[in-house]
Design a protein around this motif. Sequence first.
Motif, short mmCIF file in Angstrom:
data_model
loop_
_atom_site.label_atom_id
_atom_site.label_comp_id
_atom_site.label_asym_id
_atom_site.label_seq_id
_atom_site.Cartn_x
_atom_site.Cartn_y
_atom_site.Cartn_z
N ARG A 1 -41.20 16.46 13.21
CA ARG A 1 -41.92 17.53 12.51
C ARG A 1 -42.66 16.94 11.32
O ARG A 1 -42.45 15.79 10.95
CB ARG A 1 -40.97 18.64 12.09
CG ARG A 1 -39.86 18.22 11.19
CD ARG A 1 -38.89 19.37 10.92
NE ARG A 1 -37.77 18.89 10.15
CZ ARG A 1 -37.71 18.88 8.83
NH1 ARG A 1 -38.72 19.34 8.13
NH2 ARG A 1 -36.66 18.42 8.20
N PHE A 2 -43.53 17.73 10.72
CA PHE A 2 -44.33 17.27 9.60
C PHE A 2 -43.55 17.40 8.30
O PHE A 2 -42.90 18.42 8.05
CB PHE A 2 -45.63 18.10 9.50
CG PHE A 2 -46.51 17.68 8.36
CD1 PHE A 2 -47.37 16.61 8.51
CD2 PHE A 2 -46.45 18.33 7.15
CE1 PHE A 2 -48.18 16.20 7.45
CE2 PHE A 2 -47.26 17.94 6.10
CZ PHE A 2 -48.11 16.87 6.25
N TYR B 1 -45.06 12.69 10.98
CA TYR B 1 -45.59 13.68 11.90
C TYR B 1 -45.42 13.16 13.32
O TYR B 1 -45.80 12.01 13.61
CB TYR B 1 -47.08 13.96 11.60
CG TYR B 1 -47.70 15.00 12.48
CD1 TYR B 1 -47.29 16.32 12.40
CD2 TYR B 1 -48.70 14.68 13.38
CE1 TYR B 1 -47.86 17.29 13.20
CE2 TYR B 1 -49.28 15.64 14.19
CZ TYR B 1 -48.85 16.95 14.10
OH TYR B 1 -49.42 17.91 14.90
N LYS B 2 -44.82 13.96 14.16
CA LYS B 2 -44.57 13.60 15.56
C LYS B 2 -43.87 12.25 15.72
O LYS B 2 -44.21 11.45 16.58
CB LYS B 2 -45.87 13.62 16.37
CG LYS B 2 -46.40 15.01 16.60
CD LYS B 2 -47.49 15.00 17.63
CE LYS B 2 -47.91 16.41 17.95
NZ LYS B 2 -48.95 16.46 18.96
N ASP C 1 -54.28 15.43 16.06
CA ASP C 1 -53.10 15.17 15.24
C ASP C 1 -53.49 14.57 13.90
O ASP C 1 -52.96 14.95 12.85
CB ASP C 1 -52.14 14.23 15.97
CG ASP C 1 -51.56 14.85 17.22
OD1 ASP C 1 -51.39 16.09 17.25
OD2 ASP C 1 -51.27 14.10 18.17
N TYR D 1 -55.10 17.20 11.77
CA TYR D 1 -54.06 18.05 11.21
C TYR D 1 -53.45 17.41 9.96
O TYR D 1 -53.26 18.08 8.93
CB TYR D 1 -52.97 18.31 12.26
CG TYR D 1 -51.79 19.09 11.74
CD1 TYR D 1 -51.87 20.47 11.61
CD2 TYR D 1 -50.61 18.47 11.37
CE1 TYR D 1 -50.80 21.21 11.13
CE2 TYR D 1 -49.53 19.18 10.90
CZ TYR D 1 -49.63 20.56 10.78
OH TYR D 1 -48.57 21.27 10.30
N ILE D 2 -53.17 16.12 10.03
CA ILE D 2 -52.63 15.40 8.87
C ILE D 2 -53.63 15.43 7.73
O ILE D 2 -53.27 15.68 6.57
CB ILE D 2 -52.27 13.95 9.26
CG1 ILE D 2 -51.10 13.94 10.23
CG2 ILE D 2 -51.95 13.13 8.03
CD1 ILE D 2 -50.80 12.59 10.85
N LYS E 1 -53.55 18.85 6.07
CA LYS E 1 -52.34 19.06 5.26
C LYS E 1 -52.43 18.31 3.93
O LYS E 1 -52.00 18.82 2.89
CB LYS E 1 -51.10 18.60 6.03
CG LYS E 1 -50.69 19.54 7.11
CD LYS E 1 -50.25 20.85 6.50
CE LYS E 1 -49.55 21.72 7.51
NZ LYS E 1 -49.06 22.97 6.92
#
Length: 125
Positions: free
Chosen positions: A39-40, A56-57, A96, A99-100, A103
């Motif tokens: 999870r993040f 993350y992942k 992905d 997404y990072i 965030k």
Amino acid sequence: MIWLLRFVLLFIIFFLLYLAVKFLFTSNRKLETARKQKRFLLIDNDDVRKNFMLTYKGSVFAGEKYMGSKDNTFDVVSILIWPEDSATLKGMVKDDFFYIDNKILEHYPNAEINWKSPVKEFLQQ
């Protein structure tokens, strides 16, 4: 003499409890748990001179923050991110990394995010 022995014993018990609580709530332990759960999690200090870590992942990334002036204020203007282990990037797609980026931009909206190799080349394709 007995009172001194009791006091020392009580002090040792409180010290061991303190160490146990400190161990349970360390940021490295939280980061490792989040990595295992895929999870993040972003662990960052307010201190600009210190790096941040995120997972993350199942991949762990480190990042450096650089201070500068933007819009007449001093703020974090540049962030450099790299994976700790390139082998853990297997299976990740461009979304992905976006997404990072999003965030991190939630925490540092004025920052420009730059990736180190091999992610940089992957995003340029």
